[in-house]
Design a protein around this motif. Structure first.
Motif, mmCIF file in Angstrom:
data_model
loop_
_atom_site.group_PDB
_atom_site.id
_atom_site.type_symbol
_atom_site.label_atom_id
_atom_site.label_comp_id
_atom_site.label_asym_id
_atom_site.label_seq_id
_atom_site.Cartn_x
_atom_site.Cartn_y
_atom_site.Cartn_z
ATOM 1 N N THR A 104 3.750 11.069 -5.634
ATOM 2 C CA THR A 104 4.769 11.522 -6.583
ATOM 3 C C THR A 104 4.129 12.103 -7.837
ATOM 4 N N HIS A 105 3.073 11.442 -8.320
ATOM 5 C CA HIS A 105 2.383 11.933 -9.516
ATOM 6 C C HIS A 105 1.771 13.305 -9.267
ATOM 7 N N HIS A 106 1.033 13.460 -8.173
ATOM 8 C CA HIS A 106 0.384 14.741 -7.902
ATOM 9 C C HIS A 106 1.406 15.824 -7.564
ATOM 10 N N HIS A 107 2.523 15.432 -6.968
ATOM 11 C CA HIS A 107 3.577 16.404 -6.694
ATOM 12 C C HIS A 107 4.138 16.964 -7.993
ATOM 13 N N SER A 108 4.319 16.105 -8.970
ATOM 14 C CA SER A 108 4.871 16.551 -10.255
ATOM 15 C C SER A 108 3.904 17.449 -11.011
ATOM 16 N N GLN A 109 2.588 17.348 -10.698
ATOM 17 C CA GLN A 109 1.595 18.144 -11.394
ATOM 18 C C GLN A 109 1.206 19.406 -10.632
ATOM 19 N N SER A 110 1.779 19.606 -9.452
ATOM 20 C CA SER A 110 1.354 20.711 -8.583
ATOM 21 C C SER A 110 2.476 21.715 -8.405
ATOM 22 N N GLY A 111 2.068 22.945 -8.037
ATOM 23 C CA GLY A 111 3.040 23.998 -7.827
ATOM 24 C C GLY A 111 3.129 24.472 -6.400
ATOM 25 N N PHE B 88 0.831 -1.204 0.000
ATOM 26 C CA PHE B 88 0.000 0.000 0.000
ATOM 27 C C PHE B 88 0.866 1.255 0.000
ATOM 28 N N ALA B 89 1.918 1.260 0.823
ATOM 29 C CA ALA B 89 2.780 2.431 0.909
ATOM 30 C C ALA B 89 3.448 2.727 -0.434
ATOM 31 N N TYR B 90 3.823 1.676 -1.153
ATOM 32 C CA TYR B 90 4.447 1.865 -2.470
ATOM 33 C C TYR B 90 3.456 2.505 -3.449
ATOM 34 N N LEU B 91 2.223 2.004 -3.478
ATOM 35 C CA LEU B 91 1.224 2.557 -4.386
ATOM 36 C C LEU B 91 0.858 3.985 -3.996
ATOM 37 N N PHE B 92 0.723 4.222 -2.691
ATOM 38 C CA PHE B 92 0.357 5.557 -2.241
ATOM 39 C C PHE B 92 1.484 6.549 -2.508
ATOM 40 N N ASN B 93 2.726 6.101 -2.361
ATOM 41 C CA ASN B 93 3.867 6.959 -2.673
ATOM 42 C C ASN B 93 3.878 7.326 -4.153
ATOM 43 N N THR B 94 3.499 6.374 -5.012
ATOM 44 C CA THR B 94 3.411 6.666 -6.445
ATOM 45 C C THR B 94 2.347 7.708 -6.724
#
Length: 239
Positions: free
Chosen positions: A61-68, A52-58
């Motif tokens: 990471t995705h939303h971090h790359s799309q956010s400012g 779960f932690a691996y999927l949640f970290n992904t």
């Protein structure tokens, strides 16, 4: 007048039939998927926390790359959890009805809904109840659900420049979706670190940061319509 003669039409090219659809979904050796499970049967084995932690970290990471900004990351995580909360309400009520053999009643009062979130939702997600349920001392429409150690933050390492980020905003979205699905209009549900000064003053309690460094407070703000309806039910003798 000169005659116009159309050239003969060429033989039509036959259209080949479409290829049969072949699913790329991988199935276990039993050929059964999650959709074959009985809805009334609760989980018998816990989900792997590292998986779960691996999927949640992904997801983070995705939303971090799309956010400012930090607030945008939390907003995106909230939106990711929102549809899960909408679906969970019907599932949990169905399981209650199956277990008790009686029609499940949707919460009609704010306190009933909060107790449902504090116990039933938390047990379904984390196999335990939340650690505390409190009402704001200054605002009638605000309530707080406290989790001393949210599992979603177990393996999250937050850099110092983003210290305000609380990834439990995902769970706040789940709560908000469930409340909206139950018919309680919300102004919003947000996740805050317990050591934040504003939340600490609202809570009115001393926070032991050494024992629970990840202590999180979920702040539920009900809409004015939900509060007025709750007062009307109470005035009419509904409890």
């Amino acid at each position: 007048m000169p005659s116009t003669t159309q050239p003969p039409l060429a033989d039509p090219v036959p259209i080949p039939p479409p290829k049969p659809f072949v699913s790329r979904l991988r199935h276990p050796s039993s050929r059964k998927t999650i959709y074959d499970r009985n809805l009334s049967r609760t989980q018998t084995t816990p989900t792997s926390l590292p998986a779960f932690a691996y999927l949640f970290n992904t997801l983070i990471t995705h939303h971090h790359s799309q956010s400012g900004s930090v607030s945008e990351i939390e907003t995106r995580l909230n939106r990711a959890g929102y549809p899960i909360g909408i679906k969970l309400l019907d599932l949990l009520l169905y399981r209650q009805q199956t277990a008790t053999q009686r029609p499940a009643q949707r919460p009609t009062r704010i306190l009933e809904l909060l107790q449902f979130v504090h116990t039933t939702l938390w047990r379904a997600l984390f196999n335990r109840t939340a650690d505390a349920l409190e009402q704001s001392t200054s605002k009638k429409n605000e309530y707080m659900i406290v989790d001393n150690e949210p599992v979603v933050n177990t393996y999250i390492s937050i850099p110092r420049e983003m210290s305000q980020l609380n990834c439990a905003a995902f769970i706040a979205g789940v709560i908000e979706g469930l409340c909206d699905a139950a018919g309680f209009a919300m102004e919003g549900v947000t996740a805050h670190w317990a050591h934040e000064q504003g939340v600490k003053a609202e809570e009115g309690a001393v926070v032991n940061e050494e024992m629970w460094p990840g202590k999180t407070i979920f702040l539920l703000r009900f809409g004015e319509g939900s509060v007025q309806r709750d007062d009307a039910i109470k005035a009419g003798g509904g409890g």
